[in-house]
Design a protein around this motif. Sequence first.
Motif, PDB file in Angstrom:
ATOM      1  N   TYR A 192     -21.324 135.998 115.866  1.00  0.00           N
ATOM      2  CA  TYR A 192     -21.506 136.419 117.161  1.00  0.00           C
ATOM      3  C   TYR A 192     -23.142 136.652 117.352  1.00  0.00           C
ATOM      4  CZ  TYR A 192     -16.537 136.683 117.924  1.00  0.00           C
ATOM      5  OH  TYR A 192     -15.272 136.423 118.217  1.00  0.00           O
ATOM      6  N   THR A 247     -24.570 138.489 119.705  1.00  0.00           N
ATOM      7  CA  THR A 247     -25.411 139.839 119.957  1.00  0.00           C
ATOM      8  C   THR A 247     -24.422 141.117 119.377  1.00  0.00           C
ATOM      9  OG1 THR A 247     -23.582 140.311 121.862  1.00  0.00           O
ATOM     10  CG2 THR A 247     -25.560 138.752 122.136  1.00  0.00           C
ATOM     11  N   GLN A 304     -21.215 141.837 121.140  1.00  0.00           N
ATOM     12  CA  GLN A 304     -20.122 141.111 120.670  1.00  0.00           C
ATOM     13  C   GLN A 304     -19.435 141.431 119.430  1.00  0.00           C
ATOM     14  OE1 GLN A 304     -22.116 137.010 121.222  1.00  0.00           O
ATOM     15  NE2 GLN A 304     -20.228 136.331 122.298  1.00  0.00           N
ATOM     16  N   ARG A 305     -20.181 141.621 118.296  1.00  0.00           N
ATOM     17  CA  ARG A 305     -19.877 141.994 116.984  1.00  0.00           C
ATOM     18  C   ARG A 305     -19.154 143.230 117.043  1.00  0.00           C
ATOM     19  NH1 ARG A 305     -25.233 139.702 115.552  1.00  0.00           N
ATOM     20  NH2 ARG A 305     -26.088 141.706 115.663  1.00  0.00           N
ATOM     21  N   ALA A 320     -15.695 142.994 119.388  1.00  0.00           N
ATOM     22  CA  ALA A 320     -14.685 141.858 119.155  1.00  0.00           C
ATOM     23  C   ALA A 320     -13.346 142.492 118.451  1.00  0.00           C
ATOM     24  CB  ALA A 320     -15.326 140.911 117.783  1.00  0.00           C
ATOM     25  N   LYS A 330     -13.031 138.335 125.476  1.00  0.00           N
ATOM     26  CA  LYS A 330     -13.501 137.204 125.184  1.00  0.00           C
ATOM     27  C   LYS A 330     -13.714 136.850 123.774  1.00  0.00           C
ATOM     28  CE  LYS A 330     -14.144 136.209 129.686  1.00  0.00           C
ATOM     29  NZ  LYS A 330     -13.191 135.093 130.125  1.00  0.00           N
ATOM     30  N   ASP A 331     -13.842 137.841 122.834  1.00  0.00           N
ATOM     31  CA  ASP A 331     -14.214 137.519 121.564  1.00  0.00           C
ATOM     32  C   ASP A 331     -13.222 138.030 120.558  1.00  0.00           C
ATOM     33  OD1 ASP A 331     -16.853 136.517 122.063  1.00  0.00           O
ATOM     34  OD2 ASP A 331     -17.326 138.685 122.618  1.00  0.00           O
ATOM     35  N   GLY A 362     -14.775 133.285 122.722  1.00  0.00           N
ATOM     36  CA  GLY A 362     -15.487 133.765 121.155  1.00  0.00           C
ATOM     37  C   GLY A 362     -14.507 133.718 120.362  1.00  0.00           C
TER      38      GLY A 362
END
Length: 353
Positions: A172, A174, A177-178, A181, A253-254, A288
């Motif tokens: 990922y 950003t 995001q990490r 997730a 999304k992730d 994602g």
Amino acid sequence: MGGPKTLDDVHDFLLNLFTDRDIMQLPFQANIAKWIAKRRSPSIREQYAAIGGGSPILYWTQKQGEAMEKLLDTMSPETAPHKHYIAFRYVQPSTQAALEEMKADGVERAVVFTQYPQYSCSTTGSSMNELHRGIVSNGMENVEWSIIDRWPTHPGFVDAMASKIEAKLNEYTTPAQRDDAVILFSAHSLPMDVVNRGDPYPAEVAASVDRIMDRLGRKNPYRLVWQSQVGPKAWLGPQTQKALEQYAHAGNKDIVVVPIAFTSDHIETLYELDHEYGQEAIANGITGFKRAEALNDDPIFTKAMATIVKEHLDKGTLVSPQWYLRCPGCTFDSCGTTRDFFKERDTRQDASS
């Protein structure tokens, strides 16, 4: 269990699976198994065709075994040389083929090392019953046998799984995001009648997840879900496919899907997770979506395998204490006779037991 190496092996794989009375007992089972295998073969052949024309499980199991042998020769020179034999339940090389090769080689000491980290009566249990029958029919009772029957929380396994998850999280772009997730651990489901008999598999899979999340610092939200349900019976849930659909509708999304109970790639990872669930998840807005790689011949994992065997040899025990305890609702006589066979050979057991 193994998997069909070629498309022509699919029918016999299914036939052997549905004929296995250690996991299901049906009236007129031989006839029903033939009907199911014939009916399901076309669609299953299509799935294997989509991942290259067959299961890669034999390839990866051979690679894992070869790497483990080399490490063990160094780690445990006093028990060297080491040689692995592959005993699949429903395809070649079968348990019978492995035993024949071992007998020809004059094997005197053998460690039965299940490649299912978490124990289930439907997987390791069925395989052990088949092995017991093979030992007796081949006259191999005098071999010094011992069993590694489960290893759901072994540190090496935990480290190997955590490293695969970390690699995907790092893809990922950003930090948000990490950190946000969702980690979705996916394991093969079981019918609820098996669960209700007391099969330890759900608890052992959950224990694996717990240790892995400890190793990852519990930085991400996570859930345990279950895949590969078939037929009209009630199965352990929530279903992986349904969970992905619901998270998509919730705006997630992730998502990183982790095959927690599989140690190598096969139909459940390459087709079910990647082709079926993955493509559907992306179409539903999980842009994602990622799937953690299977362990395959990862050096961290093959070292873990060698370490598990080394620790087992050093400990000198025949089997874990947990293995002797049958499910409270077990109705399979074969489970009792297999345990009795090994219990008689276990020097840890009291002579009066």
